[in-house]
Design a protein around this motif. Structure first.
Motif, PDB file in Angstrom:
ATOM      1  N   VAL A 304       0.838  -1.203   0.000  1.00 24.83           N
ATOM      2  CA  VAL A 304       0.000   0.000   0.000  1.00 24.83           C
ATOM      3  C   VAL A 304       0.870   1.249   0.000  1.00 24.83           C
ATOM      4  CG1 VAL A 304      -1.681   1.332   1.333  1.00 24.83           C
ATOM      5  CG2 VAL A 304      -1.976  -1.139   1.076  1.00 24.83           C
ATOM      6  N   ARG A 305       1.925   1.270   0.800  1.00 20.68           N
ATOM      7  CA  ARG A 305       2.830   2.434   0.841  1.00 20.68           C
ATOM      8  C   ARG A 305       3.493   2.661  -0.514  1.00 20.68           C
ATOM      9  NH1 ARG A 305       4.222   0.309   5.934  1.00 20.68           N
ATOM     10  NH2 ARG A 305       6.093  -0.676   5.070  1.00 20.68           N
ATOM     11  N   LYS A 306       4.001   1.601  -1.113  1.00 16.42           N
ATOM     12  CA  LYS A 306       4.690   1.740  -2.400  1.00 16.42           C
ATOM     13  C   LYS A 306       3.730   2.185  -3.505  1.00 16.42           C
ATOM     14  CE  LYS A 306       8.492  -1.521  -1.611  1.00 16.42           C
ATOM     15  NZ  LYS A 306       9.123  -2.802  -2.036  1.00 16.42           N
ATOM     16  N   ASP A 307       2.549   1.596  -3.531  1.00 14.13           N
ATOM     17  CA  ASP A 307       1.593   1.946  -4.569  1.00 14.13           C
ATOM     18  C   ASP A 307       1.067   3.364  -4.380  1.00 14.13           C
ATOM     19  OD1 ASP A 307       2.032  -0.515  -5.586  1.00 14.13           O
ATOM     20  OD2 ASP A 307       0.063  -1.350  -5.120  1.00 14.13           O
ATOM     21  N   SER A 308       0.899   3.776  -3.143  1.00 12.41           N
ATOM     22  CA  SER A 308       0.480   5.147  -2.875  1.00 12.41           C
ATOM     23  C   SER A 308       1.501   6.145  -3.415  1.00 12.41           C
ATOM     24  CB  SER A 308       0.279   5.338  -1.371  1.00 12.41           C
ATOM     25  OG  SER A 308      -0.160   6.636  -1.080  1.00 12.41           O
ATOM     26  N   ALA A 309       2.783   5.863  -3.197  1.00 12.83           N
ATOM     27  CA  ALA A 309       3.832   6.744  -3.716  1.00 12.83           C
ATOM     28  C   ALA A 309       3.856   6.737  -5.244  1.00 12.83           C
ATOM     29  CB  ALA A 309       5.186   6.302  -3.165  1.00 12.83           C
TER      30      ALA A 309
END
Length: 323
Positions: A304-309
Motif C-alpha cells: 500500500v505504501r509503495k503503490d500510494s507513492a
C-alpha cells in the motif's frame, strides 16, 4: 501526604490502563458476538462489490457470525472509505476496497482520511485487466485501436468507473505510452459504463467487469494487461504480446480502522487466508476476472505504501484532477 496521594494516582492510572487492556483482550477473544460490516465504497454489481460479497460469505461461515455488506458509493469512492476510516475500531467494521480507494483517492481531492487511518489486514485478490471494445468496429485488438486513434485524434472515447480509479489511470498510462488522444468519460460504476459500451455510446473500456459479455460475444476483447492470457478468453492477446508495457498495481484488500485490536486483525487475516486457499476459490474468482493473491498485514502494508507513492507521482506528473 502529597507524596502518598501522588503514588495513589499513579497506581490508579496504571491499574485503569491494565484493566482497559484486559477488557480489550477479553473483547477480542469473544469476538465476534454480533454481525460484522464489510463496507465497499462502490455500488452493487461491480468488481469491488463482487469481491466484498465473496469474502463476506466465506469469512462469515468460518467465524460463525453474519457479515453485512454495506455499499456506500459516492465522490470517487471517498464517501464509503471515509465512513470506514471513522468507524469505531472495535472489529465490527472493515473496509473492502481496491487500490483506487486507499492508494489513489487521497491524491486526487481533499479528503478526510489517508492510508494511515487504516490497518491493512489482507490482500485478497488481483484482477486480470481486460480492454474491451464494441462489436463491428474497425479494430479487433488493442494495436489496431491505437492505429485508429492515431488516425483520428479525439474521436474515440473510453469509460471508467470514476476519475482516478485504476480503470481510468490504466487508460492514462496506455494512451501516454501509445501517443494517442482518447476522451475520458467517467461513470459512477462499472455496470453503467458497460451498458453504454454495449449501447454504442462509448468506444472502449479498461475494466474486467466486461468479461461475461466478451465471452458471450456481445463485446470484443482487445487485450489483457496480465502477464499471461486470461484463461477464460485464451484467444485475446496480452498487451505485452502487442508491444505494450503496463503495471497497473490493481488489487482488492481488507482494511480495519486504525486502533482495531491486533488479536482481531490477526483473526480476520487468518480467516481470509483460509478462504482464499479453498480449492474452488480460483475458479470462482476467475468468473469475475480475478485471481486469489493473498498477503498478510506486513506485506500488504508495504504494498500500500509503495503503490500510494507510485500513484501520487503519476497523478501529479499528469496533472490529473477530480471533476
Amino acid at each position: 501526604m502529597h507524596l502518598h496521594r501522588r503514588r495513589f494516582c499513579i497506581a490508579a492510572s496504571v491499574g485503569a490502563s491494565l484493566l482497559s487492556h484486559r477488557a480489550w483482550s477479553q473483547g477480542a477473544r469473544g469476538w465476534p458476538h454480533k454481525p460484522i460490516h464489510f463496507v465497499t465504497p462502490y455500488p452493487p454489481a461491480g468488481l469491488s462489490d463482487q469481491i466484498t460479497r465473496f469474502a463476506a460469505e466465506r469469512i462469515a461461515k468460518a467465524l460463525g457470525q453474519s457479515i453485512i455488506v454495506d455499499n456506500k458509493p459516492g465522490a470517487g469512492a471517498t464517501l464509503g472509505t471515509e465512513y470506514a476510516a471513522r468507524a469505531a475500531p472495535d472489529g465490527y467494521t472493515f473496509l473492502v476496497a481496491p487500490t483506487a480507494a486507499v492508494a489513489i483517492a487521497p491524491w486526487l481531492r481533499q479528503v478526510n482520511f489517508s492510508a494511515q487511518d487504516f490497518i491493512p489486514v489482507a490482500k485478497l485478490a488481483c484482477g486480470y485487466g481486460l480492454i474491451t471494445g464494441r462489436k463491428n468496429e474497425a479494430f479487433d485488438d488493442y494495436r489496431k485501436f491505437v492505429a485508429a486513434a492515431k488516425a483520428a485524434p479525439g474521436k474515440y472515447t473510453f469509460a471508467s468507473n470514476g476519475v482516478g480509479t485504476i480503470v481510468h489511470l490504466t487508460g492514462v498510462l496506455l494512451h501516454k505510452q501509445a501517443g494517442i488522444d482518447v476522451l475520458h468519460v467517467p461513470y459512477k460504476g462499472s455496470m453503467e459504463s458497460m451498458m453504454d459500451l454495449l449501447g454504442g455510446r462509448i468506444d472502449i473500456m479498461y475494466d474486467p467487469v466486461t468479461l461475461p459479455r466478451v465471452k458471450s460475444g456481445d463485446l470484443v476483447g482487445l487485450a489483457t494487461s496480465s502477464a499471461e492470457r486470461h484463461p477464460e478468453i485464451p484467444d485475446v492477446p496480452t498487451l505485452a504480446e502487442l508491444g505494450f508495457n503496463l503495471d497497473t498495481r490493481s488489487w482488492f484488500g481488507i482494511f480495519a480502522p486504525k486502533g482495531t485490536p491486533a488479536e482481531i486483525v490477526a483473526r480476520m487475516e487468518e480467516e481470509a487466508g483460509k478462504a482464499l486457499r479453498a480449492p474452488d476459490v480460483r475458479q470462482q474468482l476467475l468468473m469475475a476476472s480475478m485471481y486469489p493473491d493473498f498477503e498478510g498485514p506486513t506485506a500488504f502494508a508495504t504494498r500500500v505504501r509503495k503503490d500510494s507513492a507510485f500513484f501520487k507521482a503519476l497523478i501529479f506528473r499528469e496533472g490529473i484532477k477530480a471533476d
